[in-house]
Write a protein that holds these residues in place. Sequence first.
Motif, PDB file in Angstrom:
ATOM      1  N   HIS A  43       0.815  -1.207   0.000  1.00  0.00           N
ATOM      2  CA  HIS A  43       0.000   0.000   0.000  1.00  0.00           C
ATOM      3  C   HIS A  43       0.846   1.252   0.000  1.00  0.00           C
ATOM      4  O   HIS A  43       0.404   2.301  -0.416  1.00  0.00           O
ATOM      5  N   ASP A  44       2.107   1.152   0.452  1.00  0.00           N
ATOM      6  CA  ASP A  44       2.970   2.315   0.431  1.00  0.00           C
ATOM      7  C   ASP A  44       3.414   2.652  -0.976  1.00  0.00           C
ATOM      8  O   ASP A  44       3.842   3.762  -1.255  1.00  0.00           O
ATOM      9  N   MET A  88      -1.451  11.174   2.594  1.00  0.00           N
ATOM     10  CA  MET A  88      -0.999   9.846   3.003  1.00  0.00           C
ATOM     11  C   MET A  88       0.504   9.867   3.231  1.00  0.00           C
ATOM     12  O   MET A  88       1.262  10.308   2.367  1.00  0.00           O
ATOM     13  N   ALA A 135       2.273   5.477  12.513  1.00  0.00           N
ATOM     14  CA  ALA A 135       2.366   5.320  11.056  1.00  0.00           C
ATOM     15  C   ALA A 135       3.518   4.406  10.678  1.00  0.00           C
ATOM     16  O   ALA A 135       3.418   3.623   9.729  1.00  0.00           O
ATOM     17  N   VAL A 159      -0.130   0.012   7.872  1.00  0.00           N
ATOM     18  CA  VAL A 159      -1.378   0.266   7.150  1.00  0.00           C
ATOM     19  C   VAL A 159      -1.341   1.704   6.652  1.00  0.00           C
ATOM     20  O   VAL A 159      -0.539   2.511   7.140  1.00  0.00           O
ATOM     21  N   PRO A 160      -2.180   2.064   5.684  1.00  0.00           N
ATOM     22  CA  PRO A 160      -2.194   3.462   5.216  1.00  0.00           C
ATOM     23  C   PRO A 160      -2.463   4.427   6.363  1.00  0.00           C
ATOM     24  O   PRO A 160      -3.284   4.169   7.244  1.00  0.00           O
ATOM     25  N   PHE A 161      -1.761   5.545   6.339  1.00  0.00           N
ATOM     26  CA  PHE A 161      -1.844   6.537   7.416  1.00  0.00           C
ATOM     27  C   PHE A 161      -2.081   7.902   6.789  1.00  0.00           C
ATOM     28  O   PHE A 161      -1.228   8.422   6.083  1.00  0.00           O
ATOM     29  N   ALA A 201     -10.543   7.120   3.008  1.00  0.00           N
ATOM     30  CA  ALA A 201     -10.098   6.155   4.010  1.00  0.00           C
ATOM     31  C   ALA A 201     -10.754   4.798   3.799  1.00  0.00           C
ATOM     32  O   ALA A 201     -10.119   3.753   4.011  1.00  0.00           O
ATOM     33  N   SER A 249      -8.957   2.591   1.472  1.00  0.00           N
ATOM     34  CA  SER A 249      -7.677   2.070   1.944  1.00  0.00           C
ATOM     35  C   SER A 249      -7.802   1.325   3.265  1.00  0.00           C
ATOM     36  O   SER A 249      -6.792   1.013   3.902  1.00  0.00           O
ATOM     37  N   ALA A 250      -9.035   1.050   3.725  1.00  0.00           N
ATOM     38  CA  ALA A 250      -9.233   0.381   5.018  1.00  0.00           C
ATOM     39  C   ALA A 250      -8.635  -1.028   4.980  1.00  0.00           C
ATOM     40  O   ALA A 250      -8.653  -1.696   3.946  1.00  0.00           O
ATOM     41  N   CYS A 308      -7.122   1.449   7.936  1.00  0.00           N
ATOM     42  CA  CYS A 308      -6.181   2.553   7.885  1.00  0.00           C
ATOM     43  C   CYS A 308      -6.349   3.424   9.130  1.00  0.00           C
ATOM     44  O   CYS A 308      -7.270   3.210   9.931  1.00  0.00           O
ATOM     45  N   ILE A 312     -11.507   1.933  10.076  1.00  0.00           N
ATOM     46  CA  ILE A 312     -10.936   3.281  10.076  1.00  0.00           C
ATOM     47  C   ILE A 312     -10.777   3.728  11.523  1.00  0.00           C
ATOM     48  O   ILE A 312     -11.763   3.834  12.262  1.00  0.00           O
TER      49      ILE A 312
END
Length: 655
Positions: free
Chosen positions: A4-5, A161, A226, A231-233, A260, A263-264, A266, A311
């Motif tokens: 995801h990054d 993000m 983060a 996970v996405p932040f 969000a 991308s959950a 996140c 979330i």
Amino acid sequence: MSDHDKQPGPGNDGGGNPWMKSLLVWVGILLALALFVTMFDGRTATARGNQIEYSTFLDKVDEGTVKDAVISRESITGTLSSGEAFRTTPVQDSQLIPRLREKGVTFTAKVDEGPSVWMLMIYNALPFLLFLGIAFFVLRQMQKGGGASGAMGFGKSRARMLTQKEGKVTFDDVAGIDEAREELQEIVEFLKDPSKFARLGGKIPKGALLVGSPGTGKTLLARAIAGEAGVPFFTISGSDFVEMFVGVGASRVRDMFEQAKKSAPCIVFIDEIDAVGRHRGAGLGNGNDEREQTLNQLLVEMDGFEANEGIIIIAATNRPDVLDPALLRPGRFDRQVVVPRPDIDGRVKILEVHMKKVPLAPDVDARTIARGTPGFSGADLANLVNEAALMAARKSKRLVAMAEFEEAKDKVMMGAERRSMVMTDDEKRMTAYHEAGHAIVALHEPASDPIHKATIIPRGRALGMVMRLPERDSYSYHRDKMYANLAVSMGGRVAEEIIFGYDKVSSGASGDIQYATGLARDMVTKWGMSDKVGPVEYSQPEGESFLGYSSSQPVRMSNQTQQLIDDEIRAIVEGGLAKAKQVLTDHVDQLHLLAGALLEYETLSGDEIKTLIAGDDLDRPDPSTKKVTIAKAGTSIPKTRRPSGPFGSPSPLGA
């Protein structure tokens, strides 16, 4: 780096600003079209030949030096007998043709051609192409929906993000706030392995509110989450929701949660949430303003009919008292994590984290520095280490020694030295006795904190300072210590009166009197330490106020009660004054001794002051200044009164 990054998100498009890229492309296209028209437009092409005046052209015709000519409506061109080309602008002259015939000049007429069909098409199409390019550009930005930077992105979320590229911070970089770190580490573990908690019926918390003073590390904790969560932040500030346009903030909240959801699971971090989450109903009118609409939308998104699974909202504020109660109830911010100022062990750990980036001398002791910095936050300690490194760099040192840390600590706590400030001998003498008065009273008050340093070098707004440091971190103060602090605060004024007389007392004790009055008022009205007033709170409310509205009701009291409170405050302050006068009268010889030492050395440490009072010699590097003689009380009077300023103490005896 996790998958995801690597995915582009808001503010992470893989390089460059797409808005600027599109604009540059269309500007380049338009410039190319304009250049094409300019190059191929016959009307603007420059004809060959030297430009000459029309009268000169007629003279050359009369001289017979013109060989041939081409006549058109806009110009006359040709060549001379010498082979040189010329060019001139014609005028209305009916005698030109007979002259040319008379002199035997070969001439022809030329009809000016207008622009070609292609040039006319390009000229006519330029405005249409420009309009088409702008329309295409705007539509492209609208279709992107990629954030608030777009042309139609007012209602888009400004959440950004974070990725591993931007400097990974982990829990190893967070020190001194272990309890807060453990609370948030549990959320990280839940995100990594939700089944571990789900099999026991546990549900992931929807929100965590970080509460603490400025600089205690709330944002650093969020960055550590983060780095640890995997996970996405998303990060956003509370002020990013608020706009002058009604409905924009609520639209941004909706868009943030839509991003969000994609991308959950996140984490969404909202910094300074008090900018949007203030108590509703504190304003005027019906409360239907932009900020309250934004807060209402945030409340619905966090816990409404539509569940936002996966979330987690983490918010930070240093003003939890102004937040709306609906925001703090379970189901929204399930946890309130207090991020306090670190104790001495926490300060040691924080200093060790920041000292890893600095080359240290062998004499640097982090615990000694931590003991001398009570009440410092993590940001204060980071600034202290940085100041010490800068001081060592100015001195061209390769290592940062303990001396630089002590100097940096004095600068942060008391202000920079003002050695360029010119003081007369009388002013220095007045300052020396003032600070010696504080120090002597502190030495003879058992409940007072130990003296760390006394100086008559001007720092900040003060001409001199006595700094005391507690032996350990204190979380409450006792009555005997408060009375000791009152006596110490009055020591400077009493010393001036004893040495220089009643009429020569200066204004230098204004900060001391302000502190003593405030402490006495708190003792009477907040802490119930007056037998006559009793254990009743009479202090004024300190709640949030807006245009006269206060969240707390004002204290109601009779005139007799107010008079009693004023009498008790005055009695307590005068009690401290009397105690200081008794101590300094009994130990006036020590007052002279310490004042003389301050005049000679300007700065003395707490151990050196104790050595002097005990009658021993000072162990100074200069062997010529070993013994301090007792200074006699002179009759000289300062020409200028000492300006008001603190006597300087980081313990409760502050400015």
